[in-house]
Design a protein around this motif. Structure first.
Motif, PDB file in Angstrom:
ATOM      1  N   SER A  42       4.729  29.732  17.606  1.00 17.49           N
ATOM      2  CA  SER A  42       3.719  29.840  16.552  1.00 17.49           C
ATOM      3  C   SER A  42       3.595  31.266  16.030  1.00 17.49           C
ATOM      4  O   SER A  42       3.062  31.486  14.943  1.00 17.49           O
ATOM      5  CB  SER A  42       2.365  29.359  17.063  1.00 17.49           C
ATOM      6  OG  SER A  42       1.946  30.134  18.172  1.00 17.49           O
ATOM      7  N   SER A  43       4.080  32.251  16.806  1.00 15.18           N
ATOM      8  CA  SER A  43       4.056  33.636  16.354  1.00 15.18           C
ATOM      9  C   SER A  43       4.967  34.466  17.254  1.00 15.18           C
ATOM     10  O   SER A  43       5.337  34.028  18.344  1.00 15.18           O
ATOM     11  CB  SER A  43       2.638  34.194  16.385  1.00 15.18           C
ATOM     12  OG  SER A  43       2.596  35.485  15.798  1.00 15.18           O
ATOM     13  N   ILE A  44       5.334  35.645  16.780  1.00 16.70           N
ATOM     14  CA  ILE A  44       6.105  36.591  17.583  1.00 16.70           C
ATOM     15  C   ILE A  44       5.416  37.940  17.490  1.00 16.70           C
ATOM     16  O   ILE A  44       4.725  38.235  16.510  1.00 16.70           O
ATOM     17  CB  ILE A  44       7.572  36.696  17.110  1.00 16.70           C
ATOM     18  CG1 ILE A  44       7.656  37.044  15.618  1.00 16.70           C
ATOM     19  CG2 ILE A  44       8.321  35.404  17.392  1.00 16.70           C
ATOM     20  CD1 ILE A  44       9.069  37.271  15.112  1.00 16.70           C
ATOM     21  N   SER A  45       5.597  38.760  18.517  1.00 12.96           N
ATOM     22  CA  SER A  45       4.938  40.068  18.528  1.00 12.96           C
ATOM     23  C   SER A  45       5.817  41.166  17.946  1.00 12.96           C
ATOM     24  O   SER A  45       5.314  42.206  17.524  1.00 12.96           O
ATOM     25  CB  SER A  45       4.529  40.436  19.953  1.00 12.96           C
ATOM     26  OG  SER A  45       5.660  40.471  20.804  1.00 12.96           O
ATOM     27  N   ASN A  63      12.125  37.990  10.379  1.00 16.15           N
ATOM     28  CA  ASN A  63      10.841  37.401  10.761  1.00 16.15           C
ATOM     29  C   ASN A  63       9.959  38.460  11.395  1.00 16.15           C
ATOM     30  O   ASN A  63      10.430  39.253  12.210  1.00 16.15           O
ATOM     31  CB  ASN A  63      11.046  36.268  11.779  1.00 16.15           C
ATOM     32  CG  ASN A  63      11.582  35.007  11.158  1.00 16.15           C
ATOM     33  OD1 ASN A  63      10.840  34.163  10.675  1.00 16.15           O
ATOM     34  ND2 ASN A  63      12.912  34.875  11.159  1.00 16.15           N
ATOM     35  N   GLY A  64       8.693  38.442  11.039  1.00 22.18           N
ATOM     36  CA  GLY A  64       7.710  39.303  11.682  1.00 22.18           C
ATOM     37  C   GLY A  64       6.538  38.476  12.163  1.00 22.18           C
ATOM     38  O   GLY A  64       6.526  37.249  12.005  1.00 22.18           O
ATOM     39  N   PRO A  65       5.547  39.116  12.765  1.00 28.18           N
ATOM     40  CA  PRO A  65       4.351  38.376  13.182  1.00 28.18           C
ATOM     41  C   PRO A  65       3.692  37.696  11.988  1.00 28.18           C
ATOM     42  O   PRO A  65       3.802  38.169  10.850  1.00 28.18           O
ATOM     43  CB  PRO A  65       3.435  39.470  13.757  1.00 28.18           C
ATOM     44  CG  PRO A  65       4.366  40.580  14.136  1.00 28.18           C
ATOM     45  CD  PRO A  65       5.479  40.539  13.133  1.00 28.18           C
ATOM     46  N   ASN A  66       3.025  36.580  12.235  1.00 29.95           N
ATOM     47  CA  ASN A  66       2.297  35.914  11.164  1.00 29.95           C
ATOM     48  C   ASN A  66       1.297  36.866  10.538  1.00 29.95           C
ATOM     49  O   ASN A  66       0.690  37.694  11.222  1.00 29.95           O
ATOM     50  CB  ASN A  66       1.580  34.669  11.697  1.00 29.95           C
ATOM     51  CG  ASN A  66       2.536  33.515  11.954  1.00 29.95           C
ATOM     52  OD1 ASN A  66       3.496  33.324  11.218  1.00 29.95           O
ATOM     53  ND2 ASN A  66       2.287  32.764  13.000  1.00 29.95           N
ATOM     54  N   ILE A  67       1.110  36.731   9.254  1.00 32.31           N
ATOM     55  CA  ILE A  67       0.311  37.693   8.499  1.00 32.31           C
ATOM     56  C   ILE A  67      -1.159  37.684   8.905  1.00 32.31           C
ATOM     57  O   ILE A  67      -1.874  38.664   8.729  1.00 32.31           O
ATOM     58  CB  ILE A  67       0.480  37.434   6.982  1.00 32.31           C
ATOM     59  CG1 ILE A  67       0.233  38.715   6.185  1.00 32.31           C
ATOM     60  CG2 ILE A  67      -0.381  36.301   6.502  1.00 32.31           C
ATOM     61  CD1 ILE A  67       0.754  38.669   4.771  1.00 32.31           C
TER      62      ILE A  67
END
Length: 346
Positions: A42-45, A63-67
């Motif tokens: 669902s997200s990455i750090s 890809n980065g963390p969810n906004i």
């Protein structure tokens, strides 16, 4: 001022943007045709760069963390924004903004504003909305749904009316060709270049500088390797091996420069420095209960903890100011803390 820069025709750089949950990671799997991220991600750090093929075109996906990720501190988020830009230089050809068509919330309407703040005022011109769907894609029915649902329609219109449906099943690649065409048409309509801005230019300059430094550092090693090749290979084989070796070292240097350069190190140092100061203030406020000696002791401890936590402590200090001491005592503590730091700097 935002600028458009000519990008490589061999690699399409795509920055994945998600508001919450797994859509951007499911989309990455679907584009690459492999399970780059587990289905429940669902997200990455930490920002990541993946490469693969989309309908025969080489692509790089960032890809980065969810906004909206609330589990990441402000300092960490800024660091990851910089890292994502370094991984995408000289800039993305497109931003793919991923949503789950079944879970669009009113909060998503803030996304365009946040994107302009983080990437540049003109970034929405380079966006395609991706709507994740369960099961097989019935494009006609889904397009009717977008047009009849004012909430969905308004969201898509904020991104120039460009949207595409994709299956959550990464094995379904039936929409690959259409997605590639939509992205390429958008890029062509914008002059055939990639998106850039002042911060992307800063990222590019920093990565290039780091590449030069790493190449100088490895020049002797490369020269030695070429000398060994010359002893072992005939002319035609020598050229091929030299080219392959240079390409391999170049790719390694580029990856290291993207992941660690002066711009990123500056961001990290600022985050740690802010945490150090704020943590020391928090410790001194707590230590005030124990008297002047306690202020110094807890100030040192708080500084150490704050330095590791970075900007996270900024929220906590406001909480401490409201609850630890009355205003008059806080003013006295502030004077003491300022003198303490001034003395420690001498």
């Amino acid at each position: 001022m935002d600028k458009r820069k000519k990008g490589s025709t061999t690699e399409l750089r795509l920055m994945m943007v998600g508001s919450s949950g797994p859509p951007q990671f499911l989309l990455t799997n679907a584009i690459l045709g492999r399970e780059e991220f587990l289905p429940d991600t669902s997200s990455i750090s930490c920002s990541r760069k993946s490469t693969g093929d989309l309908a025969g075109r080489r692509v790089a996906l960032i890809n980065g963390p969810n906004i909206y990720d609330k589990d990441i501190s402000r300092a960490k988020r800024k660091m990851e924004q910089r890292k994502a830009k370094c991984l995408t230089i000289p800039g993305p050809h497109a931003f793919l903004v991923a949503f789950d068509i079944e879970k669009i919330s009113p909060n998503e309407m803030r996304m365009p504003k946040l994107m302009k703040q983080r990437f540049g005022r003109q970034c929405l011109k380079h966006c395609v909305v991706l709507l994740a769907c369960e099961g097989s894609i019935d494009a006609a029915a889904l397009e009717d749904r977008v047009q009849s649902n004012w909430h969905l329609r308004e969201l898509v219109e904020k991104y120039g009316g460009r949207f595409h449906f994709f299956s959550k099943d990464w094995r379904d690649r039936s929409q690959d060709r259409e997605l590639l065409q939509k992205v390429e048409w958008m890029v062509a309509s914008l002059g055939g270049g990639c998106f850039s801005s002042r911060t992307f230019k800063t990222a590019e300059d920093s990565v290039r500088k780091e590449e030069k430094r790493l190449r100088r550092h490895r020049a002797a090693e490369m020269e030695k390797a070429w000398t060994e090749m010359e002893k072992q290979c005939i002319a035609e084989e020598l050229y091929c091996r030299k080219d392959a070796y240079a390409a391999s070292v170049g790719a390694e240097i580029r990856a290291k420069a993207e992941a660690d350069n002066g711009w990123l190190r500056t961001s990290l140092a600022r985050g740690l420095g802010t945490g150090l100061v704020v943590g020391a203030v928090m410790g001194a406020l707590v230590g005030a209960i124990e008297g002047p000696g306690g202020m110094v002791l807890y100030g040192v401890i708080g500084g150490a903890v704050g330095g590791s936590a970075g900007g996270t402590a900024q929220v906590a200090i406001k909480h401490m100011e409201n609850r630890v001491a009355p205003p008059a005592r806080l003013n006295f503590n502030s004077i003491f803390i300022n003198r303490f730091f001034a003395t420690s700097r001498i």
